[in-house]
Enzyme design. Structure first.
Site, PDB file in Angstrom:
ATOM      1  N   HIS A   1      40.941  43.281  36.003  1.00  0.00           N
ATOM      2  CA  HIS A   1      40.231  43.480  35.560  1.00  0.00           C
ATOM      3  C   HIS A   1      38.814  43.214  35.304  1.00  0.00           C
ATOM      4  CE1 HIS A   1      36.655  40.230  36.619  1.00  0.00           C
ATOM      5  NE2 HIS A   1      37.574  38.946  36.783  1.00  0.00           N
TER       6      HIS A   1
ATOM      7  N   GLU B   1      40.078  37.491  28.766  1.00  0.00           N
ATOM      8  CA  GLU B   1      38.765  37.370  29.388  1.00  0.00           C
ATOM      9  C   GLU B   1      37.785  37.819  28.736  1.00  0.00           C
ATOM     10  OE1 GLU B   1      39.261  35.893  33.454  1.00  0.00           O
ATOM     11  OE2 GLU B   1      39.538  38.017  33.790  1.00  0.00           O
TER      12      GLU B   1
ATOM     13  N   GLU C   1      36.466  44.149  35.621  1.00  0.00           N
ATOM     14  CA  GLU C   1      34.986  43.602  36.963  1.00  0.00           C
ATOM     15  C   GLU C   1      36.113  45.424  37.324  1.00  0.00           C
ATOM     16  OE1 GLU C   1      34.669  40.231  39.508  1.00  0.00           O
ATOM     17  OE2 GLU C   1      33.477  39.709  37.841  1.00  0.00           O
TER      18      GLU C   1
ATOM     19  N   LYS D   1      37.524  36.590  44.098  1.00  0.00           N
ATOM     20  CA  LYS D   1      36.494  37.545  44.187  1.00  0.00           C
ATOM     21  C   LYS D   1      36.410  37.823  45.869  1.00  0.00           C
ATOM     22  CE  LYS D   1      35.279  36.589  39.600  1.00  0.00           C
ATOM     23  NZ  LYS D   1      34.679  36.675  38.200  1.00  0.00           N
TER      24      LYS D   1
ATOM     25  N   GLY E   1      31.930  34.698  34.345  1.00  0.00           N
ATOM     26  CA  GLY E   1      30.636  34.436  35.492  1.00  0.00           C
ATOM     27  C   GLY E   1      29.129  34.334  34.891  1.00  0.00           C
TER      28      GLY E   1
ATOM     29  N   ASN F   1      40.732  33.054  40.640  1.00  0.00           N
ATOM     30  CA  ASN F   1      40.285  34.062  41.248  1.00  0.00           C
ATOM     31  C   ASN F   1      38.950  33.987  42.128  1.00  0.00           C
ATOM     32  OD1 ASN F   1      39.513  37.057  41.689  1.00  0.00           O
ATOM     33  ND2 ASN F   1      38.881  37.269  39.258  1.00  0.00           N
TER      34      ASN F   1
ATOM     35  N   SER G   1      33.817  31.474  32.017  1.00  0.00           N
ATOM     36  CA  SER G   1      33.241  30.263  32.993  1.00  0.00           C
ATOM     37  C   SER G   1      34.142  28.680  32.245  1.00  0.00           C
ATOM     38  CB  SER G   1      31.795  30.036  31.963  1.00  0.00           C
ATOM     39  OG  SER G   1      31.172  31.768  32.533  1.00  0.00           O
TER      40      SER G   1
HETATM   41  C1  PEP Z   1      37.153  35.580  36.125  1.00  0.00           C
HETATM   42  O1  PEP Z   1      36.387  36.027  36.768  1.00  0.00           O
HETATM   43  O2  PEP Z   1      38.142  35.846  36.249  1.00  0.00           O
HETATM   44  C2  PEP Z   1      36.697  34.716  35.745  1.00  0.00           C
HETATM   45  C3  PEP Z   1      36.892  34.027  34.301  1.00  0.00           C
HETATM   46  O3  PEP Z   1      35.171  34.173  35.890  1.00  0.00           O
HETATM   47  P1  PEP Z   1      34.005  33.022  36.001  1.00  0.00           P
HETATM   48  O4  PEP Z   1      35.427  32.130  35.779  1.00  0.00           O
HETATM   49  O5  PEP Z   1      33.598  33.348  36.881  1.00  0.00           O
HETATM   50  O6  PEP Z   1      33.848  33.376  34.826  1.00  0.00           O
END
Ligand code: PEP
Length: 256
Positions: free
Chosen positions: A95, A167, A97, A12, A173, A10, A212
């Site tokens: 997602h 997630e 976000e 973003k 992040g 992703n 992460s």
């Molecule tokens: C995400 O935003 O879907 C995600 C997993 O981000 P990160 O790997 O940076 O934590």
């Protein structure tokens, strides 16, 4: 039942056309011609065409969002039909976000999931609890409400045409990855809940971990029995970092 691992990047709201070209040429040159796992990338809308025209055949391309409507006076939105017409294979829905920043609720996310399926796109349904919800002991309740909204709208057979990504919001992040056991516990919970509807389908559906995830922890996470790959944010932004995760999926897909 063996499920194929999926490594999904992703991107973003990152990058530029130059970034996309560099990433796609890096992936094309470094991914072997034959792989036993799936790879997908999710650029911003305006970079989809560049990815679709430059990707190798075994890399899927997806959007990060879609409209819940077929078409109409919905300024600024992009429909599932348009994404399919462009050549997209997949799309992220729900997602965290977007749930937080754009107030997307479970019902809206469910409608988006259904729209994706209607036009032949594979939706990745993102679910996960906040740190407060985890501390309150409501992780399972929150995650199941998010999935149940989709299940109630489309049914178990259609749900399984998509992918689920667990997630935990506190891990996105932040550099704070869920431990492999923490991830497995939630993935197993999701699968066992789905099994109450249909055991065979529950064993078939892919459940990714996101938060992460990187080259150094991907092997441990992906080797858990109910973790079927990862949705990767930060570590999907260089070909080197993303390939480090793909290599772990490669090892596991070859049983090493
Ligand atoms: C995400 O935003 O879907 C995600 C997993 O981000 P990160 O790997 O940076 O934590």
């Amino acid at each position: 039942m063996s499920r194929k691992l999926l490594v999904a990047g992703n991107w973003k709201m990152h990058g530029s056309l130059a970034f996309v070209r560099e990433m796609m040429s890096g992936l094309s040159s470094q991914l072997p011609a034959q792989i036993n796992y799936d790879v997908a990338v999710f650029p911003v809308y305006i970079h989809l065409h560049e990815v679709i025209t430059s990707k190798s055949t075994h890399v899927a391309c997806g959007a990060q969002n879609l409209s819940e409507y077929d078409d109409g006076a919905v300024t600024g939105e992009v429909s599932a039909k348009m994404l399919a017409d462009l050549g997209c294979d997949m799309v992220l829905v729900g997602h965290s976000e977007r749930r937080v920043r754009n107030n997307e609720n479970n019902e809206e996310v469910a409608k988006k999931f259904a729209q994706a399926l209607k036009f032949g796109l594979t939706p990745i349904l993102c679910v996960g609890e906040s740190s407060v919800e985890r501390q309150n002991g409501t992780t399972q309740t929150v995650v199941w409400q998010q999935i149940k909204a989709v299940l109630d709208l489309v049914g178990i057979t259609k749900l399984a045409e998509g992918v689920i990504a667990y997630e935990p919001v506190w891990a996105i992040g932040t550099g704070e990855t869920a431990s492999a056991n923490q991830a497995q516990e939630v993935h197993q919970f999701i699968r066992s809940q789905l099994a109450l509807n249909d055991d065979t389908i529950a064993r078939r559906i892919r459940i990714l971990y996101g938060g992460s995830c990187k080259g150094s922890n991907a092997y441990e996470l992906f080797s858990m029995p109910d973790v079927d790959g990862g949705l990767i944010g930060g570590a999907s932004l260089t070909a080197e970092d993303f390939m480090a995760i793909c290599q772990q999926a490669d090892r596991l897909s070859q049983g090493v």
